[in-house]
Design a protein around this motif. Structure first.
Motif, PDB file in Angstrom:
ATOM      1  N   PHE A  52      48.275  48.212  50.913  1.00  0.00           N
ATOM      2  CA  PHE A  52      47.384  47.115  49.401  1.00  0.00           C
ATOM      3  C   PHE A  52      47.002  47.734  48.626  1.00  0.00           C
ATOM      4  CE2 PHE A  52      43.079  45.783  47.814  1.00  0.00           C
ATOM      5  CZ  PHE A  52      43.593  44.697  47.195  1.00  0.00           C
ATOM      6  N   ALA A  53      47.558  46.956  47.490  1.00  0.00           N
ATOM      7  CA  ALA A  53      47.361  47.529  46.031  1.00  0.00           C
ATOM      8  C   ALA A  53      45.918  47.712  45.144  1.00  0.00           C
ATOM      9  CB  ALA A  53      49.022  47.697  45.427  1.00  0.00           C
ATOM     10  N   ALA A  54      45.047  47.771  44.644  1.00  0.00           N
ATOM     11  CA  ALA A  54      43.845  47.542  44.182  1.00  0.00           C
ATOM     12  C   ALA A  54      43.441  46.775  42.288  1.00  0.00           C
ATOM     13  CB  ALA A  54      42.759  48.229  44.280  1.00  0.00           C
ATOM     14  N   PRO A  55      43.359  46.222  41.861  1.00  0.00           N
ATOM     15  CA  PRO A  55      43.077  46.693  40.314  1.00  0.00           C
ATOM     16  C   PRO A  55      42.893  47.470  40.047  1.00  0.00           C
ATOM     17  CG  PRO A  55      42.006  44.837  41.416  1.00  0.00           C
ATOM     18  CD  PRO A  55      42.257  45.513  42.394  1.00  0.00           C
ATOM     19  N   ASP A  56      43.605  47.900  38.564  1.00  0.00           N
ATOM     20  CA  ASP A  56      43.805  49.155  38.167  1.00  0.00           C
ATOM     21  C   ASP A  56      41.882  49.857  37.811  1.00  0.00           C
ATOM     22  OD1 ASP A  56      46.092  48.683  37.477  1.00  0.00           O
ATOM     23  OD2 ASP A  56      46.553  47.850  35.113  1.00  0.00           O
ATOM     24  N   ARG A  57      41.020  48.535  37.656  1.00  0.00           N
ATOM     25  CA  ARG A  57      39.449  49.492  37.051  1.00  0.00           C
ATOM     26  C   ARG A  57      39.307  50.011  38.478  1.00  0.00           C
ATOM     27  NH1 ARG A  57      36.407  45.514  34.082  1.00  0.00           N
ATOM     28  NH2 ARG A  57      35.310  48.474  33.619  1.00  0.00           N
ATOM     29  N   ALA A  58      40.165  49.904  39.813  1.00  0.00           N
ATOM     30  CA  ALA A  58      39.630  50.416  41.111  1.00  0.00           C
ATOM     31  C   ALA A  58      40.500  51.660  41.776  1.00  0.00           C
ATOM     32  CB  ALA A  58      38.634  49.802  41.827  1.00  0.00           C
ATOM     33  N   SER A  59      39.714  51.951  42.847  1.00  0.00           N
ATOM     34  CA  SER A  59      40.904  53.038  43.360  1.00  0.00           C
ATOM     35  C   SER A  59      41.264  51.779  44.832  1.00  0.00           C
ATOM     36  CB  SER A  59      39.859  54.619  44.177  1.00  0.00           C
ATOM     37  OG  SER A  59      39.929  55.151  43.238  1.00  0.00           O
ATOM     38  N   SER A  60      42.331  52.069  45.240  1.00  0.00           N
ATOM     39  CA  SER A  60      42.623  51.913  47.302  1.00  0.00           C
ATOM     40  C   SER A  60      42.848  52.714  47.433  1.00  0.00           C
ATOM     41  CB  SER A  60      43.819  50.836  46.331  1.00  0.00           C
ATOM     42  OG  SER A  60      44.601  50.314  47.272  1.00  0.00           O
ATOM     43  N   LEU A  61      42.241  52.444  48.979  1.00  0.00           N
ATOM     44  CA  LEU A  61      42.193  53.471  49.668  1.00  0.00           C
ATOM     45  C   LEU A  61      42.074  52.505  51.062  1.00  0.00           C
ATOM     46  CD1 LEU A  61      39.475  55.858  49.608  1.00  0.00           C
ATOM     47  CD2 LEU A  61      41.555  56.151  49.029  1.00  0.00           C
TER      48      LEU A  61
END
Length: 715
Positions: A658-667
């Motif tokens: 899953f890829a988060a929006p640009d303004r947040a990290s994705s984990l």
């Protein structure tokens, strides 16, 4: 800007309504800042002075580099301190004296104590005092710092008659007050807010294994890192063993997150590494896709398989072996070979043992004692060059490459079946059907590590010869210099004449020939090892750690409820499996990080599957309710929160890929372990899996939040 100037700025902008109350503090803090600046200037001056020294009497030039390194480390420590070196003070009930506590111990040039080192026994009451046991204190004050300025402080009064005169109190101490500040991309040490139960664990004995068992937000990582700094300062047993401490972290994000903590605590020498970096074979390896292969490679049986495979290449010759020489031949019998083996240390790596075996064979083959020294030297030189002896060693004790051996074990039917006596035929067939080839996975890290440990460097023999040659050439060069100095000496009192003494020549020669600079080694041994997120370690990974800490001095930090594959037994049962039995369990049961609302939602995920889970109680009831929304709302929720909390941290935790929006990290939940964020958005937790393992992932994801939790679900 100097440390003294920081306080000039602070004095112009004091905290509101606190100037009179902290006047005594300000004076002490100015003294501390001035003393730090003075020591810093003196250290710089001393470094410059020593850097200009070239010779001097005998050892001075040789000791200079060591002294310069020590002063450089001291300068780095002083540069980090600044005014925020002071954590606060404690006031003695009987004398009224204030003792200021700092990251380092500090006295002025007249010997007046300005600060106690936080690790010193005399500083323990600052952390340990409670209303039940005040340790003789009437008051404890802690500071909050921001950009080298005191922005707030809190008093804890242990005498109820003084409550009215201290308005700046906090019901749950300054730890809770500190939680109002925003998260940082890196963990900051929280010395001033260490709680009593945490401090007791930090100061516990280093003997045996200490298990710090705590749920999310209980300060497990804080305890682990502060314990590393404390033990190096206070434990004479560890210092006598060289003082090497290793912190094993679960992943790279965690290592980066905690990287500033130990230097800020005054310790530069503690190593922090993931298990994969300890092995260090290049790029990170992918996870093992086959669960059965993962299980087999994680087992103790697989480790024994590798150990037995190495012995295949250490079989003594069954018949006499002949070494041809220029004027005859010598015979190596089976008994002579065994005698040579008895002369070497059997626990050294295979390739090093080969070198020792060669030397032992040569020693045994040397002529009788009535031979001259020259005959011995010539005979030894011929044996060392003998291609015949080299051929015998190549056949019966060959140089091995760890990676190639492991590849052979996993791919060669005969070698695997001979070595894998603890594996079933079905397990052996499964490994042969999935050979490692060139596609190593993360499951192979412990196996590669063991192979390297058992075998050693395949180039060690060549490197040893090269090192001998280098040292011989260097020694000759130094000897020529000494001879020239002696030849030119006409004053029996000068340095040149002193060098006529043979013992001083030898001392100078041995110290002058420095070995090439070595890179940081994680091979050990370490006097103490701290393992965070230890609940997820396999038997094979535990073996990696135990090899590096033969003393068994361990701090084991973990939470059974966060074990990725489930951990339903006790710590005692799990550690007994791998031979760790001298165990002390130290529980942490208070969550200082997440709000009660967040913890209640998280508990509903794990308790149905693991009723005995150590779900800590939260002291923070001031949070907002957990929010539930649709995945389509993710971007708008995130944008609104970040606009309102510009200094806050946010993360989206979802299933892998899953890829988060640009303004947040994705984990993923696995890579979020040990980290904390103000806002956590858990995306589609129903995709995290079923049963206990899925519940664990949801529990981990939710408890990363400290202020706001948003669950995005289609259900």
């Amino acid at each position: 800007m100097s440390n003294a100037n920081y306080f000039a700025t602070e004095q112009e902008n004091p905290p509101p309504e606190t100037t009179a109350d902290i006047a005594q503090d300000q004076q002490r803090l100015r003294e501390i800042a001035a003393r730090v600046e003075q020591l810093r200037s003196e250290t710089l001056e001393r470094i410059a002075s020593r850097g200009r020294d070239h010779a001097g009497i005998l050892q001075q030039s040789l000791e200079r580099d060591v002294e310069l390194n020590e002063m450089a480390a001291r300068l780095r420590q002083l540069d980090r301190m600044g005014p925020s070196a002071c954590l606060g003070f404690m006031e003695n009930a009987s004398t009224g004296e204030r003792h200021y506590i700092g990251r380092i111990g500090l006295s002025d040039d007249q010997g007046k104590q300005l600060m106690l080192d936080w690790r010193a026994p005399a500083a323990e009451p600052f952390f340990a005092a409670t209303h039940e046991n005040s340790y003789g204190l009437v008051l404890r004050r802690r500071y909050r710092w921001r950009r080298q300025l005191i922005t707030d402080y809190w008093d804890e009064v242990f005498d109820s008659s003084l409550l009215a005169s201290h308005a700046r109190l906090d019901d749950h101490s300054s730890f809770l007050a500190s939680l109002g500040s925003k998260r940082s991309p890196k963990m900051q040490d929280v010395l001033s807010t260490i709680q009593t139960d945490q401090d007791a664990i930090i100061r516990s004995s280093s003997q045996g294994a200490l298990v710090v068992d705590g749920g999310p937000g209980t300060g497990k990582t804080v305890v682990a890192l502060h314990r590393a700094a404390y033990l190096l300062y206070a434990d004479p047993r560890l210092r006598s063993q060289g003082g090497r401490v290793l912190v094993v972290s679960p992943h790279e994000a965690y290592s980066a997150y905690v990287s500033d903590v130990l230097p800020n605590l005054g310790e530069d020498e503690v190593l922090i590494s993931t298990l994969s970096n300890i092995v260090s074979i290049g790029d990170d390896l992918p996870a093992e896709a086959d669960p059965e292969v993962q299980r087999i490679k994680a087992s103790t049986a697989m480790l024994k398989t590798i150990e037995r495979a190495v012995t295949v290449f250490q079989e003594p010759p069954a018949t006499d072996q002949t070494v041809d020489l220029a004027e005859g031949r010598v015979t190596i019998s089976a008994q002579l070979w065994r005698n040579a083996l008895d002369m070497i240390e059997r626990k050294i790596p295979h390739n090093e043992a080969r070198m020792a075996l060669r030397e032992a064979l040569i020693d045994i083959l040397l002529p009788a004692e009535d031979s001259t020294a020259d005959t011995h030297a010539l005979f030894r030189a011929e044996l060392e060059r003998s291609t015949s002896l080299e051929g015998i060693l190549n056949e019966y004790w060959p140089v091995l490459d760890p990676i190639n051996l492991l590849r052979a074990v996993l791919g060669n039917d005969a070698l695997l079946r001979y070595s894998a006596q603890e594996l079933t035929d079905e397990e052996i067939n499964h490994l042969l059907a999935n050979p490692a080839s060139d596609s190593w996975t993360a499951a192979d890290y412990p196996l590669i590590d063991l192979a390297r440990f058992l075998i050693g460097d395949p180039d060690s023999e060549a490197k040893q010869r090269e090192e001998r040659s280098r040292r011989h050439a260097e020694r000759s060069q130094w000897k020529n210099v000494i001879d020239d100095l002696i030849a030119s000496a006409d004053d029996k009192e000068d340095l040149s004449s002193q060098l006529m003494h043979q013992d001083l020549q030898e001392q100078l020669l041995s110290q002058g020939m420095e070995s090439p600079e070595r890179s940081i080694s994680f091979d050990g041994p370490f006097s103490h090892v701290i393992i965070d997120e230890a609940q997820d370690l396999t038997d094979a990974q535990w073996a990696m750690i135990q090899r590096r800490c033969p003393s068994g001095s361990l701090t084991i930090v973990g939470d059974r409820a966060q074990a990725a594959e489930g951990f339903t037994r006790s710590w005692e049962q799990r550690l007994d499996d791998i031979g760790i039995r001298n165990i002390t369990i130290a529980p942490l049961q208070v969550n200082y990080r997440s709000t009660a609302q967040i913890m209640e939602a998280a508990a509903q995920q794990i308790l149905p599957y693991m009723p005995e889970a150590n779900v800590p109680r939260s002291l923070r009831s001031d949070g907002v309710p957990v929010r539930y929304a649709r995945p389509a709302d993710l971007s708008s929720i995130l944008d609104q929160w970040l606009d309102e909390n510009s200094e806050g941290t946010a993360v989206v935790i979802g299933a892998p890929g899953f890829a988060a929006p640009d303004r947040a990290s994705s984990l993923s939940p696995e890579h979020a372990k040990g980290l904390e964020f103000d806002l956590v958005l858990v995306n589609l937790p129903e995709n995290f899996g079923t049963g206990l393992s899925g519940a664990v992932r949801r529990y981990v994801a939710m408890t990363r939040a400290t202020a706001q939790l948003v669950v995005l679900t289609e259900q």
